[in-house]
Design a protein around this motif. Structure first.
Motif, mmCIF file in Angstrom:
data_model
loop_
_atom_site.group_PDB
_atom_site.id
_atom_site.type_symbol
_atom_site.label_atom_id
_atom_site.label_comp_id
_atom_site.label_asym_id
_atom_site.label_seq_id
_atom_site.Cartn_x
_atom_site.Cartn_y
_atom_site.Cartn_z
ATOM 1 N N LEU A 14 16.387 35.399 -9.363
ATOM 2 C CA LEU A 14 15.170 34.762 -8.857
ATOM 3 C C LEU A 14 14.794 33.589 -9.764
ATOM 4 N N GLY A 15 14.499 32.468 -9.131
ATOM 5 C CA GLY A 15 14.077 31.306 -9.909
ATOM 6 C C GLY A 15 15.211 30.400 -10.334
ATOM 7 N N LYS A 16 16.442 30.707 -9.905
ATOM 8 C CA LYS A 16 17.577 29.863 -10.294
ATOM 9 C C LYS A 16 18.043 28.990 -9.136
ATOM 10 N N VAL A 18 15.420 24.134 -8.472
ATOM 11 C CA VAL A 18 15.161 23.749 -9.872
ATOM 12 C C VAL A 18 15.801 22.411 -10.206
ATOM 13 N N ILE A 33 9.326 25.921 -8.337
ATOM 14 C CA ILE A 33 9.923 27.231 -8.116
ATOM 15 C C ILE A 33 9.275 28.268 -9.028
ATOM 16 N N ARG A 34 8.933 27.867 -10.245
ATOM 17 C CA ARG A 34 8.315 28.833 -11.154
ATOM 18 C C ARG A 34 6.930 29.220 -10.642
ATOM 19 N N GLN A 38 7.452 31.478 -7.734
ATOM 20 C CA GLN A 38 7.989 32.749 -8.225
ATOM 21 C C GLN A 38 6.868 33.602 -8.819
ATOM 22 N N ASP A 39 6.041 32.983 -9.649
ATOM 23 C CA ASP A 39 4.959 33.733 -10.274
ATOM 24 C C ASP A 39 3.926 34.175 -9.247
ATOM 25 N N CYS A 48 19.107 25.508 -14.905
ATOM 26 C CA CYS A 48 18.749 26.748 -14.226
ATOM 27 C C CYS A 48 18.748 27.933 -15.182
ATOM 28 N N TYR A 99 12.477 40.548 -15.420
ATOM 29 C CA TYR A 99 11.701 40.358 -14.193
ATOM 30 C C TYR A 99 10.633 41.437 -14.053
ATOM 31 N N ASN A 118 7.754 40.421 -16.306
ATOM 32 C CA ASN A 118 6.979 39.324 -15.740
ATOM 33 C C ASN A 118 5.900 39.815 -14.779
ATOM 34 N N GLU A 157 14.069 30.071 -18.161
ATOM 35 C CA GLU A 157 14.362 31.509 -18.083
ATOM 36 C C GLU A 157 15.844 31.817 -18.253
#
Lengths: 610, 251, 244
Positions: free
Chosen positions: A42-44, A48, A141-142, A145-146, C57, C107, C110, C142
């Motif tokens: 997630l988040g990649k 990005v 995206i962050r 995601q958050d 990334c 994750y 978080n 990350e």
């Protein structure tokens, strides 16, 4: 019988980039039980990599800006091939979506008055791109995601979908595997949102990562949806060209937005020569005016000077660079020079930090001290799954698409910055659309076991073929596919090349049927590639066939045998769909813009593509 | 392809302390050597109780000179705990001695020494590191006195400049750069604010914070230079007091 | 053509061996290119997690010659000719296969962090100088290299008590946000366990985004925790001023 785990959701979102995350957040907010599948962590996702910014007519820097201007810019950039309704929704809703990101914690660069700062970009009349240095996509995206992790939807990481399951004509589920250990998984879902991005890995030089294997396009095609405008493939004018390991990696348009100058090996600033007549009046008359415009932009003051020619649309700049290189005026490694080093070094590092590090770390080039070498790189596909503009549903009931894998929004050429706004506007609409669909649906559709079994069998095949004498290495096949696409379906196309390309793709289909792998299912990239090839081949063939059928040059589609833009052909979209084992191509009329919007466009019919 | 080494370990395929090839042990070794030399010297000088004052000049180890009837030991002991406490709780020194003395960890990616019952700075004794800001207040007090000493050496008995005075000024400068680049001060000056532009007072504090931040970026450099300079200043004054080194006058 | 000697950990779930590979060197090559070369030409089953190949990334974290770093940023020309280049998965998280570790713990952590909570009715006029600190933290990609190198997680295995540098950065970004209204200091002190950090700065050393994790995130958080829990005098004065 092979084991698999099963999950049930109202809405399954495939892809966790900007569009997928936004769709999942929205569907979840609408009370849906949502599952989100992503091929990497997630988040990649590739979002990005988006650098320059998100286009939204906030009018913080240029108060004259509004959605109508943004709408016009988008349609003009797309050579009027865009689905007008999508372009309208996009321009109208982007400002709210950006403000929403801010409320969710995105930290955009600010103006002196404490508002979101906006920068200039190619094809946008006003300074419109909200940004965070040159890492806007990461910020977006962050933030999503958050926001997403606190919505409580299920996230399935490193999980790839290989088949959509249907109950009659309706979508009812998706089958896939976990990359980590290769175990199979079945998702039962009332609605599915595809947000899988693009097709870049079909090309040799691309700014896209390994994930961009046309999954959504392939899955939807197999499920009966149609793909439109596939001939429109955007080559970003500025990708890195050296060293070989990073060839194709994106150099943000933000460099030019901040005043970067393009020169050929003789030091000549060539871009002005390539400006189409129809847009010449929008650009500076000479270098002195360009310089005044850049200085005003840096100082944050208004100016009547016009922008530098480097800020033409991407298709123009890419063709210009390609032509310079082809005619022998390129840089040592086959690109041209992009120079921002004449500006104050500290400012360059501040406004373009990741470009600075990218060149410093990967190419040993200090962009504050000298020029970068850049060349065109396959970047984006404007075409994709045809969807309803308001609901984002494809012609397959329950199957939705948003972001790059959907088509229509960007027409023949996408403007920089319109991609990030596309993700959040249509991601949200897809979430709403899917939720509405599910609410009306009633009971859950059935998941026929034979389809699941077939999906399993398909995945087991490459292992079974491992010992065959004619077994093919999937990486070799991909390399071949890349060569075909780059050679015959590149920036400039003609009938002969395209026909050869299609022929070679047919031959390659046989190879794809014989790709094999060995080893275990645990994190086995060779095995994954076997499956990815199938989708890439579908998209590649769709691109080549659509390109062959469009006998004109329009936006990103440049035919050397048909250099003019044809007003007649501009009235039709190319649509590709599955017909038995073959591929069917149709010409379908473009949606007609209502009169009140038509008035926004001056009567200026041209046959020049630029 | 041949198998070279079988992996061991329950948690992960890592063998031994580290697979680093470089001289990772060099930095902690140098730090430990430097600290040890200074501590040995400072301890010796603190107890020496001699050779620290000549004319208007006084060693930084002994200033301000406090003579108490009931305190039979060296007056340096009444002073030195303050700067010593400041440095002992300093965020930079903590990093340096946790690595060099406690080996938690000796270097990045190198296994820590003993991993049972690690509590970090959550429990006694290291929870006391949170007192750093109080030592900062005391350090400012001592620093003020050292500046006073330097000016006093400049103007007494009459305005003149000699080598020791120059050394004292350099020492004060370096100590100031170290003291006012302190992380705790950075927080107190403005780092604790969430909004710098809120009002006039926060805007002023932002300016101070920016300045402290500049010093703070080189806190390690200031820490070592000022440590050396304070030791050297004392050493030079001691040698002058003991008539070993000269103290030439410039004017 | 010059060749590089790679010694790559191969295996599943901790059991495995180092295997040697010879890979031809191209100009500008990085270690990830070398792994891809192996994947395409020697053994297609070698597992490596990667995505953008441009250090954006944070997927391809591993340890090269014992140093945690991104494979896509480890240039081959930094090594001596003929030097043996050891490539291992990151150590702190459970091993999956070859160079891939299971980082899902991060994750989970978080999820526990109180999200951004804007002050109600804020007008969103926010000045650049107020968010510059936060923007540094938002650069985080990350990659979890800081989590990997942090000895509290790596050697002491205190995942039960410490969120790790990555989430100190996230917490700092939220706490310093000029529009945020939540107070996470109790969490910083207790659940997140900022006290476990002994500021030995390895997180900062390995950060590919050059975030000054220790100086700009963790230490300021420690000082804020001191304000709240260890500084009765300041607290007293604050309450007096507030009472007025």
């Amino acid at each position: 019988m092979t084991n698999y785990e099963t999950h049930e959701h109202d809405v399954l979102v495939v892809g966790a980039g900007g569009a997928g995350l936004r769709a999942a957040i929205e569907a979840s907010a609408q009370g849906m039980n949502v599952g989100l599948v992503c091929k990497s962590l997630l988040g990649k996702a590739h979002t990005v990599m988006a650098e320059g910014g998100v286009a939204a007519a906030l009018g913080n820097v240029d108060p004259e800006d509004n959605w109508e201007v943004h709408f016009q810019d988008t349609m003009n950039g797309g050579k009027m091939m865009n689905n007008w309704r999508m372009a309208q929704l996009h321009a109208q809703e982007a400002p709210d979506r950006v403000r929403e990101l801010q409320e969710w914690g995105a930290v955009f660069d600010r103006t002196n008055k404490g508002q979101i700062l906006q920068r200039a970009f190619g094809g946008h009349k006003y300074k419109r791109l909200c940004h965070v240095g040159d890492r806007t996509g990461l910020e977006m995206i962050r933030t999503l995601q958050d926001q997403g992790v606190h919505r409580g939807f299920a996230v399935y990481m490193e999980c790839a979908i290989t088949k959509l399951i249907k109950d009659g004509d309706k979508v009812s589920g998706a089958f896939g595997y976990y990359r980590e250990d290769g175990r199979y998984v079945l998702f039962k879902a009332k609605a599915i949102v595809l947000a899988t991005g693009g097709v870049g890995k079909a090309f040799t030089v691309t700014s896209n990562s390994w994930e961009y294997t046309a999954d959504g396009q392939g899955l939807a095609y197999d499920a009966g949806a149609d793909l439109i405008d596939m001939e429109f493939v955007q080559f970003h004018p500025t990708g890195m060209v050296w060293p070989p390991g990073v060839r194709g990696i994106l150099v943000t348009e933000g460099v030019r937005g901040e005043g970067g100058i393009l020169r050929n090996k003789d030091g000549y600033r060539f871009m002005r020569d390539y400006l189409p007549e129809s847009t010449k009046d929008q650009f500076s008359a000479d270098d002195a005016e360009s310089e005044r415009w850049v200085n005003a932009a840096i100082a944050g003051v208004k100016t009547n000077d016009k922008r530098p020619p480097e800020l033409s649309t991407r298709d123009n700049v890419a063709r210009a660079i390609y032509t310079e290189v082809k005619e022998g005026r390129g840089s040592p490694h086959g690109g041209v020079f992009l120079d921002i080093s004449y500006q104050d070094a500290a400012r360059v590092r501040k406004k373009l930090p990741s470009m600075y590090h990218q060149f410093k770390d990967l190419a040993d080039v200090d962009i504050t001290a000298g020029p970068m070498e850049v060349g065109p790189t396959m970047h984006y596909i404007m075409g994709g799954i045809r969807v309803d503009a308001d609901s984002q549903m494809s012609r397959v009931p329950g199957l939705f698409a948003a972001g790059e894998c959907s088509g229509g929004m960007h027409g023949a050429n996408r403007l920089g910055g319109n991609s990030l706004s596309d993700l959040i506007v249509f991601g949200r609409l897809a979430g709403v659309g899917a939720a509405d669909y599910v609410k009306k649906l009633g009971g859950a559709p059935a998941v026929p076991q034979d389809q699941v079994d077939a999906a399993i069998a398909e995945m087991e095949e490459p292992f079974r073929r491992g010992a065959d004498s004619n077994a093919k290495n999937p990486y070799d096949v991909q390399k071949k596919l890349n060569q075909i696409m780059s050679t015959y379906v590149g920036i400039f196309r003609n009938k002969e090349d395209l026909e050869t390309g299609i022929q070679k793709l047919q031959e390659l289909k046989e190879d794809v049927k014989n790709v094999a792998t060995k080893g275990s299912k645990t994190y086995n990239p060779g095995w994954h590639m076997c499956r990815d090839l199938k989708n890439m081949l579908i998209a590649s063939e769709a691109i080549a066939r659509s390109a062959l059928s469009r006998e004109e040059s329009r936006g990103a589609h440049s035919r050397t045998d048909f250099e003019q833009l044809s007003p007649e052909l501009g009235k039709y979209n190319t649509a590709i769909s599955k017909d038995g084992e073959g591929m069917k191509l149709e010409k379908t009329p473009c949606p007609v813009m209502p009169e009140d919007l038509k008035k926004l466009f001056a009567k200026k019919e041209t046959t020049h593509n630029g | 392809m041949n198998e070279t080494k079988a992996a061991t370990g329950t948690m992960h395929p890592h063998t031994g302390m580290t697979t680093r090839h470089d001289a990772w042990w060099l930095a902690p070794l140098m730090v430990a050597t430097g600290f040890t030399l200074f501590i040995v010297y400072a301890t010796y000088r603190a107890f020496e109780n001699n050779f620290y004052e000549i004319g208007a000049i006084i060693s930084p180890f002994y200033s301000p000179k406090i003579v108490l009837d009931w305190f039979p030991f060296s007056p340096a002991l009444l002073i030195l705990w303050m700067p010593a406490g400041f440095r002992a709780t300093c965020y930079y020194y903590r990093k340096a001695y946790y690595r060099a003395y406690f080996l938690t960890p000796p270097a990045c990616g190198v296994k820590v020494y003993g991993n049972k019952g690690y509590t970090g700075e959550r429990a006694f004794p290291f929870v006391l590191q949170n007192l750093h800001r109080y030592f900062f207040y005391l350090a400012v007090l001592v620093l003020t006195i050292l500046w006073y000493d330097a000016f006093k050496a400049l103007i007494e008995p009459k305005f003149h400049l000699d080598l020791v005075t120059v050394i004292m000024f350099i020492n004060c400068f370096l100590l100031s750069g170290y003291t006012f680049g302190c992380h705790a001060y950075r927080h107190l000056a403005g780092g604790g604010l969430n909004c710098f532009s809120e009002n006039e007072s926060t805007k002023q504090r932002f300016k101070i914070w920016e300045f402290v931040t500049k010093l703070n970026e080189h806190h390690m450099g200031w820490a070592w230079c000022s440590l050396f300079s304070v030791g050297f200043t004392d050493f030079y004054i001691r040698q002058v007091c003991a008539n070993v080194f000269p103290n030439p006058t410039f004017f | 053509m010059a060749e590089a000697n790679l010694k790559v950990f191969r295996g599943e779930k901790d059991s495995g061996t180092f295997e040697n590979y010879k890979v031809p060197i191209e100009e500008g090559m990085v270690v990830l290119d070398a792994i891809h070369y192996i994947q395409q030409n020697i053994d297609p089953t070698i597992a490596v997690r990667w995505n953008c190949k441009a250090a954006k990334c944070g997927s391809c974290s591993a340890e090269v010659n014992g140093r945690p770093q991104l494979l896509c940023k480890s240039r081959m020309d930094k090594f001596e000719p003929g030097e043996e280049i050891t490539v291992q998965p990151i150590k702190t998280f459970p091993h999956v296969k070859d160079l891939v570790s299971d980082v899902s713990w991060n994750y989970e952590v978080n999820k526990k962090i109180v999200p951004f909570t804007p002050k109600p009715g804020h007008n969103w006029v926010v000045y650049q100088e107020d968010i510059e600190r936060v923007q540094e933290f938002r650069k985080c990609i990350e990659c979890f290299l800081c989590q990997n190198v942090c000895h509290v997680l790596r050697d002491h295995d205190r995942k039960d008590g410490f969120y790790g540098p990555r989430f100190m950065v996230r917490l700092a970004g939220l706490e310093m946000h000029p529009v945020d209204s939540a107070n996470r200091l109790k969490m910083v002190k207790e659940d997140a366990g900022v006290g476990f950090c002994n500021i030995t700065k390895c997180c900062t050393e390995v950060c590919p985004e050059d975030i000054h994790i220790t100086d700009n995130a963790i230490i300021p958080l420690k000082e804020r925790v001191v304000d709240e829990f260890y500084d009765p005098i300041a607290k007293f004065f604050k309450s007096v001023f507030k009472a007025k």
